[in-house]
Write a protein that holds these residues in place. Structure first.
Motif, PDB file in Angstrom:
ATOM      1  N   PRO A 187       7.742   9.129 -14.015  1.00  0.00           N
ATOM      2  CA  PRO A 187       7.217   7.958 -14.727  1.00  0.00           C
ATOM      3  C   PRO A 187       6.460   7.037 -13.773  1.00  0.00           C
ATOM      4  O   PRO A 187       6.822   6.902 -12.605  1.00  0.00           O
ATOM      5  CB  PRO A 187       8.477   7.268 -15.260  1.00  0.00           C
ATOM      6  N   GLU A 188       5.427   6.412 -14.276  1.00  0.00           N
ATOM      7  CA  GLU A 188       4.607   5.540 -13.444  1.00  0.00           C
ATOM      8  C   GLU A 188       5.407   4.372 -12.887  1.00  0.00           C
ATOM      9  O   GLU A 188       5.114   3.867 -11.798  1.00  0.00           O
ATOM     10  CB  GLU A 188       3.417   5.026 -14.256  1.00  0.00           C
ATOM     11  N   ASP A 189       6.422   3.936 -13.642  1.00  0.00           N
ATOM     12  CA  ASP A 189       7.231   2.786 -13.219  1.00  0.00           C
ATOM     13  C   ASP A 189       8.572   3.205 -12.630  1.00  0.00           C
ATOM     14  O   ASP A 189       9.534   2.434 -12.652  1.00  0.00           O
ATOM     15  CB  ASP A 189       7.447   1.828 -14.391  1.00  0.00           C
ATOM     16  N   LEU A 190       8.652   4.441 -12.089  1.00  0.00           N
ATOM     17  CA  LEU A 190       9.915   4.870 -11.479  1.00  0.00           C
ATOM     18  C   LEU A 190      10.316   3.917 -10.356  1.00  0.00           C
ATOM     19  O   LEU A 190      11.485   3.598 -10.180  1.00  0.00           O
ATOM     20  CB  LEU A 190       9.774   6.292 -10.938  1.00  0.00           C
ATOM     21  N   LYS A 216       1.900   9.546  -5.823  1.00  0.00           N
ATOM     22  CA  LYS A 216       2.345  10.908  -5.535  1.00  0.00           C
ATOM     23  C   LYS A 216       3.481  11.322  -6.464  1.00  0.00           C
ATOM     24  O   LYS A 216       3.539  12.478  -6.911  1.00  0.00           O
ATOM     25  CB  LYS A 216       2.766  11.020  -4.068  1.00  0.00           C
ATOM     26  N   LEU A 217       4.388  10.399  -6.763  1.00  0.00           N
ATOM     27  CA  LEU A 217       5.473  10.712  -7.695  1.00  0.00           C
ATOM     28  C   LEU A 217       4.926  10.945  -9.102  1.00  0.00           C
ATOM     29  O   LEU A 217       5.351  11.869  -9.812  1.00  0.00           O
ATOM     30  CB  LEU A 217       6.503   9.575  -7.701  1.00  0.00           C
ATOM     31  N   LYS A 218       3.969  10.121  -9.500  1.00  0.00           N
ATOM     32  CA  LYS A 218       3.358  10.276 -10.824  1.00  0.00           C
ATOM     33  C   LYS A 218       2.651  11.626 -10.941  1.00  0.00           C
ATOM     34  O   LYS A 218       2.735  12.301 -11.984  1.00  0.00           O
ATOM     35  CB  LYS A 218       2.372   9.135 -11.083  1.00  0.00           C
ATOM     36  N   ALA A 219       1.965  12.031  -9.874  1.00  0.00           N
ATOM     37  CA  ALA A 219       1.261  13.308  -9.892  1.00  0.00           C
ATOM     38  C   ALA A 219       2.223  14.482 -10.048  1.00  0.00           C
ATOM     39  O   ALA A 219       1.836  15.545 -10.554  1.00  0.00           O
ATOM     40  CB  ALA A 219       0.442  13.471  -8.612  1.00  0.00           C
ATOM     41  N   SER A 274       0.826  -1.210   0.000  1.00  0.00           N
ATOM     42  CA  SER A 274       0.000   0.000   0.000  1.00  0.00           C
ATOM     43  C   SER A 274       0.860   1.260   0.000  1.00  0.00           C
ATOM     44  O   SER A 274       0.579   2.216  -0.731  1.00  0.00           O
ATOM     45  CB  SER A 274      -0.922   0.009   1.226  1.00  0.00           C
ATOM     46  N   HIS A 275       1.924   1.253   0.795  1.00  0.00           N
ATOM     47  CA  HIS A 275       2.813   2.415   0.828  1.00  0.00           C
ATOM     48  C   HIS A 275       3.502   2.613  -0.525  1.00  0.00           C
ATOM     49  O   HIS A 275       3.679   3.757  -0.970  1.00  0.00           O
ATOM     50  CB  HIS A 275       3.852   2.256   1.937  1.00  0.00           C
ATOM     51  N   ILE A 276       3.896   1.534  -1.167  1.00  0.00           N
ATOM     52  CA  ILE A 276       4.503   1.634  -2.503  1.00  0.00           C
ATOM     53  C   ILE A 276       3.502   2.240  -3.479  1.00  0.00           C
ATOM     54  O   ILE A 276       3.850   3.116  -4.297  1.00  0.00           O
ATOM     55  CB  ILE A 276       4.969   0.255  -2.994  1.00  0.00           C
ATOM     56  N   LYS A 277       2.260   1.803  -3.407  1.00  0.00           N
ATOM     57  CA  LYS A 277       1.219   2.311  -4.306  1.00  0.00           C
ATOM     58  C   LYS A 277       1.018   3.812  -4.105  1.00  0.00           C
ATOM     59  O   LYS A 277       0.975   4.585  -5.079  1.00  0.00           O
ATOM     60  CB  LYS A 277      -0.092   1.566  -4.052  1.00  0.00           C
TER      61      LYS A 277
END
Length: 225
Positions: A207-210, A200-203, A192-195
């Motif tokens: 990149p979505e797969d960073l 937040k990084l994507k926003a 859940s924390h990874i998700k």
């Protein structure tokens, strides 16, 4: 960052642990030197806060044992004895710093930060991974100059990923590094924390797969081009 506090004064241990937790460190607390030795053999800590007077194995002998076995983690020694001879004994045993009780909590936290910077080159300044930047001193994260607001656990998770580079971190390894052993979460909590971190990084434009999932193994940061 994970800190072990070894202090047999329960009230002081609680105050110190609370201050360190509020400063976003992972903290474990023990009350005797022999148990601390066994934990240090199996868990990678970033700093040891060590009382001199302890049951079973005192702080001086524990520190000497650590150095004899080539443990390099920084040691901040606490004592009620304020003499030059006591300070010399502690430092000669391998302590990196020495504080006399009672002490000011803000000074204590400043000493902790200094020792962590000294003991981990990754904490000496800003961590970077491409356009992603993390400042351990100010608890700020930016992606391409866009600020990223993270919870303390998300910040600790990202800091761990960035300092590990391309090394794969298992879920259990992540739990060991950023949660207390007294109340470890399930592996689903890590997911859940990874998700949330990815979202937040994507926003912020990342990149979505960073943060990559290495199936069956764990997580790591995406290879830079």
């Amino acid at each position: 960052m994970r800190i072990l506090v070894v202090e047999d004064d329960g009230q002081l241990a609680e105050v110190v642990a609370e201050a360190l937790t509020d400063a976003q460190y992972g903290v474990d607390v023990l009350q005797d030197g022999e148990t601390a030795w066994h934990w240090l053999e199996s868990i990678a800590y970033d700093l040891l806060v060590l009382d001199v007077t302890l049951p079973k194995l005192d702080g001086i002998r524990l520190c000497q044992r650590l150095r004899d076995h080539h443990f390099s983690l920084p040691v901040l020694m606490l004592t009620a004895r304020d003499t030059i001879a006591d300070r010399i004994t502690g430092l000669d045993a391998g302590a990196d710093d020495y504080m006399v009780k009672p002490f000011d909590l803000q000074e204590f936290l400043a000493r902790v930060r200094a020792l962590l910077r000294r003991g981990n080159s990754g904490m000496a300044g800003e961590l970077s991974w491409g356009n992603l930047h993390l400042n351990p001193s100010t608890y700020e994260v930016f992606f391409d100059r866009q600020p990223v607001s993270l919870t303390p656990k998300e910040f600790a998770l990202l800091e761990l990923l960035m300092s590990s580079g391309r090394r794969v971190l298992s879920r259990t390894g992540i739990i060991d590094r950023i949660w207390s052993l007294e109340n470890p979460p399930s592996e689903e909590t890590v997911k859940s924390h990874i998700k949330f971190l990815r979202n937040k990084l994507k926003a912020a434009g990342a990149p979505e797969d960073l943060v990559e999932t290495v199936h069956g193994l764990g997580y790591r940061l995406k290879q830079l081009n």
